[in-house]
Motif scaffolding. Structure first.
Motif, PDB file in Angstrom:
ATOM      1  N   GLY A 151      40.116  45.662  43.938  1.00 43.35           N
ATOM      2  CA  GLY A 151      39.296  44.932  42.991  1.00 43.35           C
ATOM      3  C   GLY A 151      40.138  44.287  41.909  1.00 43.35           C
ATOM      4  O   GLY A 151      41.255  44.709  41.631  1.00 43.35           O
ATOM      5  N   GLY A 152      39.578  43.270  41.319  1.00 41.30           N
ATOM      6  CA  GLY A 152      40.226  42.625  40.189  1.00 41.30           C
ATOM      7  C   GLY A 152      41.110  41.457  40.592  1.00 41.30           C
ATOM      8  O   GLY A 152      41.443  41.236  41.756  1.00 41.30           O
ATOM      9  N   ALA A 153      41.462  40.691  39.582  1.00 40.12           N
ATOM     10  CA  ALA A 153      42.414  39.588  39.703  1.00 40.12           C
ATOM     11  C   ALA A 153      43.071  39.448  38.343  1.00 40.12           C
ATOM     12  O   ALA A 153      42.384  39.260  37.339  1.00 40.12           O
ATOM     13  N   ASN A 170      34.150  42.558  43.616  1.00 40.78           N
ATOM     14  CA  ASN A 170      33.833  43.976  43.425  1.00 40.78           C
ATOM     15  C   ASN A 170      33.655  44.319  41.946  1.00 40.78           C
ATOM     16  O   ASN A 170      32.816  45.153  41.589  1.00 40.78           O
ATOM     17  N   ILE A 171      34.443  43.688  41.093  1.00 37.87           N
ATOM     18  CA  ILE A 171      34.351  43.957  39.663  1.00 37.87           C
ATOM     19  C   ILE A 171      33.185  43.185  39.057  1.00 37.87           C
ATOM     20  O   ILE A 171      32.422  43.725  38.243  1.00 37.87           O
ATOM     21  N   ILE A 263      43.856  48.907  31.010  1.00 36.09           N
ATOM     22  CA  ILE A 263      43.019  47.878  31.628  1.00 36.09           C
ATOM     23  C   ILE A 263      41.657  47.844  30.946  1.00 36.09           C
ATOM     24  O   ILE A 263      41.070  48.889  30.659  1.00 36.09           O
ATOM     25  N   ARG A 264      41.176  46.650  30.696  1.00 34.68           N
ATOM     26  CA  ARG A 264      39.803  46.454  30.234  1.00 34.68           C
ATOM     27  C   ARG A 264      39.103  45.447  31.160  1.00 34.68           C
ATOM     28  O   ARG A 264      39.754  44.578  31.760  1.00 34.68           O
ATOM     29  N   VAL A 265      37.785  45.585  31.232  1.00 39.77           N
ATOM     30  CA  VAL A 265      36.974  44.690  32.049  1.00 39.77           C
ATOM     31  C   VAL A 265      35.916  44.054  31.157  1.00 39.77           C
ATOM     32  O   VAL A 265      35.208  44.750  30.425  1.00 39.77           O
ATOM     33  N   VAL A 266      35.808  42.741  31.201  1.00 39.59           N
ATOM     34  CA  VAL A 266      34.853  42.003  30.380  1.00 39.59           C
ATOM     35  C   VAL A 266      33.459  42.151  30.998  1.00 39.59           C
ATOM     36  O   VAL A 266      33.265  41.851  32.177  1.00 39.59           O
ATOM     37  N   SER A 267      32.495  42.600  30.198  1.00 42.16           N
ATOM     38  CA  SER A 267      31.163  42.866  30.745  1.00 42.16           C
ATOM     39  C   SER A 267      30.069  41.957  30.185  1.00 42.16           C
ATOM     40  O   SER A 267      28.886  42.208  30.403  1.00 42.16           O
ATOM     41  N   GLU A 268      30.467  40.900  29.510  1.00 43.17           N
ATOM     42  CA  GLU A 268      29.475  39.923  29.036  1.00 43.17           C
ATOM     43  C   GLU A 268      30.178  38.603  28.757  1.00 43.17           C
ATOM     44  O   GLU A 268      31.403  38.542  28.598  1.00 43.17           O
ATOM     45  N   GLY A 269      29.395  37.534  28.721  1.00 43.51           N
ATOM     46  CA  GLY A 269      29.933  36.232  28.353  1.00 43.51           C
ATOM     47  C   GLY A 269      30.530  35.464  29.520  1.00 43.51           C
ATOM     48  O   GLY A 269      30.401  35.826  30.694  1.00 43.51           O
ATOM     49  N   LEU A 270      31.211  34.389  29.180  1.00 41.52           N
ATOM     50  CA  LEU A 270      31.749  33.459  30.163  1.00 41.52           C
ATOM     51  C   LEU A 270      32.734  34.119  31.116  1.00 41.52           C
ATOM     52  O   LEU A 270      32.813  33.762  32.301  1.00 41.52           O
ATOM     53  N   ALA A 271      33.494  35.091  30.626  1.00 37.84           N
ATOM     54  CA  ALA A 271      34.515  35.753  31.450  1.00 37.84           C
ATOM     55  C   ALA A 271      33.993  37.043  32.080  1.00 37.84           C
ATOM     56  O   ALA A 271      34.775  37.934  32.427  1.00 37.84           O
ATOM     57  N   PHE A 272      32.689  37.162  32.262  1.00 38.95           N
ATOM     58  CA  PHE A 272      32.037  38.324  32.862  1.00 38.95           C
ATOM     59  C   PHE A 272      32.769  38.752  34.136  1.00 38.95           C
ATOM     60  O   PHE A 272      32.965  37.968  35.046  1.00 38.95           O
ATOM     61  N   MET A 274      35.961  39.794  34.315  1.00 40.52           N
ATOM     62  CA  MET A 274      37.406  39.573  34.272  1.00 40.52           C
ATOM     63  C   MET A 274      38.146  40.881  34.005  1.00 40.52           C
ATOM     64  O   MET A 274      37.735  41.690  33.180  1.00 40.52           O
ATOM     65  N   THR A 275      39.237  41.097  34.732  1.00 39.81           N
ATOM     66  CA  THR A 275      40.084  42.279  34.544  1.00 39.81           C
ATOM     67  C   THR A 275      41.355  41.867  33.810  1.00 39.81           C
ATOM     68  O   THR A 275      42.040  40.922  34.216  1.00 39.81           O
ATOM     69  N   ILE A 276      41.670  42.587  32.744  1.00 43.08           N
ATOM     70  CA  ILE A 276      42.819  42.241  31.905  1.00 43.08           C
ATOM     71  C   ILE A 276      43.636  43.500  31.637  1.00 43.08           C
ATOM     72  O   ILE A 276      43.118  44.492  31.116  1.00 43.08           O
ATOM     73  N   GLN A 277      44.900  43.449  31.999  1.00 46.64           N
ATOM     74  CA  GLN A 277      45.808  44.570  31.710  1.00 46.64           C
ATOM     75  C   GLN A 277      46.720  44.217  30.543  1.00 46.64           C
ATOM     76  O   GLN A 277      47.267  43.109  30.489  1.00 46.64           O
ATOM     77  N   LYS A 278      46.882  45.168  29.635  1.00 40.90           N
ATOM     78  CA  LYS A 278      47.899  45.060  28.599  1.00 40.90           C
ATOM     79  C   LYS A 278      49.109  45.829  29.105  1.00 40.90           C
ATOM     80  O   LYS A 278      49.077  47.062  29.197  1.00 40.90           O
ATOM     81  N   PRO A 279      50.195  45.145  29.491  1.00 42.76           N
ATOM     82  CA  PRO A 279      51.349  45.850  30.041  1.00 42.76           C
ATOM     83  C   PRO A 279      51.865  46.913  29.081  1.00 42.76           C
ATOM     84  O   PRO A 279      51.809  46.762  27.851  1.00 42.76           O
ATOM     85  N   ALA A 280      52.375  47.991  29.635  1.00 43.39           N
ATOM     86  CA  ALA A 280      52.802  49.133  28.831  1.00 43.39           C
ATOM     87  C   ALA A 280      53.894  48.766  27.834  1.00 43.39           C
ATOM     88  O   ALA A 280      54.011  49.382  26.765  1.00 43.39           O
TER      89      ALA A 280
END
Length: 320
Positions: A151-153, A170-171, A263-272, A274-280
């Motif tokens: 899942g994710g991109a 899937n996300i 990792i966070r996943v956007v659950s509202e809005g235009l980017a509903f 979307m998977t976003i990772q903040k590298p360590a």
């Protein structure tokens, strides 16, 4: 041995991944749990029961969530997987296999508690069942050996979503569940479109499976005709290897390059979705990624090695 729970929404590529797991001598498939996505929950559960009956898969099958944590399920992508989810092949009207009496999330909880530190969850559909299990029993997270998600991109090499420019299917189907799952303190790896679209199975490869991998190979050839036609309409002369890439990560993680981070996943809005990772290794001001566990995302893959692993594993099952 990998003690595996396979969380799935069969689905042509899900069926190919399930048969990959079943063929591997390194896998002890403890359960199949179903979710909505490539079909309604009725369709995906029926397909899981059919696959188990046809190929002698003994694992119990738990019927799972039929809708996301919030809102309603969208229409199944019939144009990708066919009206019955398996490329519109003939499926018996009556099956002898029946689902486990427990709902999927309860089956997951029970197995994790029965096998602490041993269960590996391979999840290739919506994350709803996993989120429900965590809500019911948050204590199971540290008892799970690892979770592998297809899942994710994440935008690696410019790869975008396949439902919207922001979101993978899937996300997108339950982003709140995905955000809860990626926020849990269990070892987790996401195998996203960034690598699954790097690995393709062209027609000659699928035809070789039909000739070399017995009844499983012939079945994969049959169901992949619809799937391949969908890809061809989109200008891709082969099929992407989505769900089987998650199984490949389980069996041979050295085929992949990964990056750690929260990792966070956007659950509202235009980017509903979307998977976003903040590298360590990325610093910055306080953000919604703070305090989240670090998980892996896949950033590269040995595509030829993955195809060899898939082919050899199915050949092994067929006795060749």
């Amino acid at each position: 041995m990998h003690k595996v729970i396979f969380d799935t929404d069969p689905g042509i590529d899900d069926a190919m991944a399930l048969l990959f797991l079943h063929a591997s001598p390194e896998v002890d498939l403890l359960a199949i749990t179903t979710t909505f996505g490539n079909g309604t929950i009725e369709t995906t559960t029926r397909n899981a029961l059919y696959l188990a009956e046809r190929f002698g898969i003994a694992a119990p099958i738990g019927r799972g969530a039929g809708a996301p944590l919030v809102g309603a399920a969208g229409d199944p992508p019939d144009f990708v997987h066919g009206g019955n989810g398996l490329g519109d092949i003939d499926i018996p009207a009556v099956l002898t296999r029946q689902p486990d009496p427990r709902p999927a999330y309860r089956l997951i909880i029970d197995l994790v508690r029965t096998h602490p530190g041993e269960i590996e969850i391979v999840a290739v559909g919506r994350m709803t069942n996993l989120a429900l299990a965590l809500r019911e029993a948050p204590d199971i997270a540290p008892l799970v050996k690892q979770v592998v998600i297809m899942g994710g991109a994440f935008g690696i090499n410019g790869v975008l979503g396949n439902v919207t420019p922001a979101a993978e299917a899937n996300i997108w189907g339950d982003p709140l569940a995905a955000d809860e799952v990626t926020g849990a303190n269990w070892p987790l790896t996401m195998v996203g479109l960034d690598v699954t679209q790097q690995t393709r199975m062209p027609t000659p490869f699928l035809r070789a499976l039909a000739n070399e991998a017995g009844k499983v190979g012939r079945f994969i050839w049959e169901i992949s005709r619809f799937y391949e036609a969908f890809h061809l309409k989109g200008g891709v002369d082969s099929i992407y290897v989505h769900d089987s890439s998650a199984v490949a990560y389980l069996l041979a993680p050295d085929l992949f390059e990964t990056r750690r981070g929260s990792i966070r996943v956007v659950s509202e809005g235009l980017a509903f979705g979307m998977t976003i990772q903040k590298p360590a290794d990325q610093s910055g001001p306080p953000s919604p990624w703070d305090g989240r566990p670090e998980h892996r995302i896949c950033t590269g893959v040995d595509a030829e090695g993955l195809r060899r692993l898939y082919r050899s594993t199915l050949q092994l099952r067929s006795g060749r």
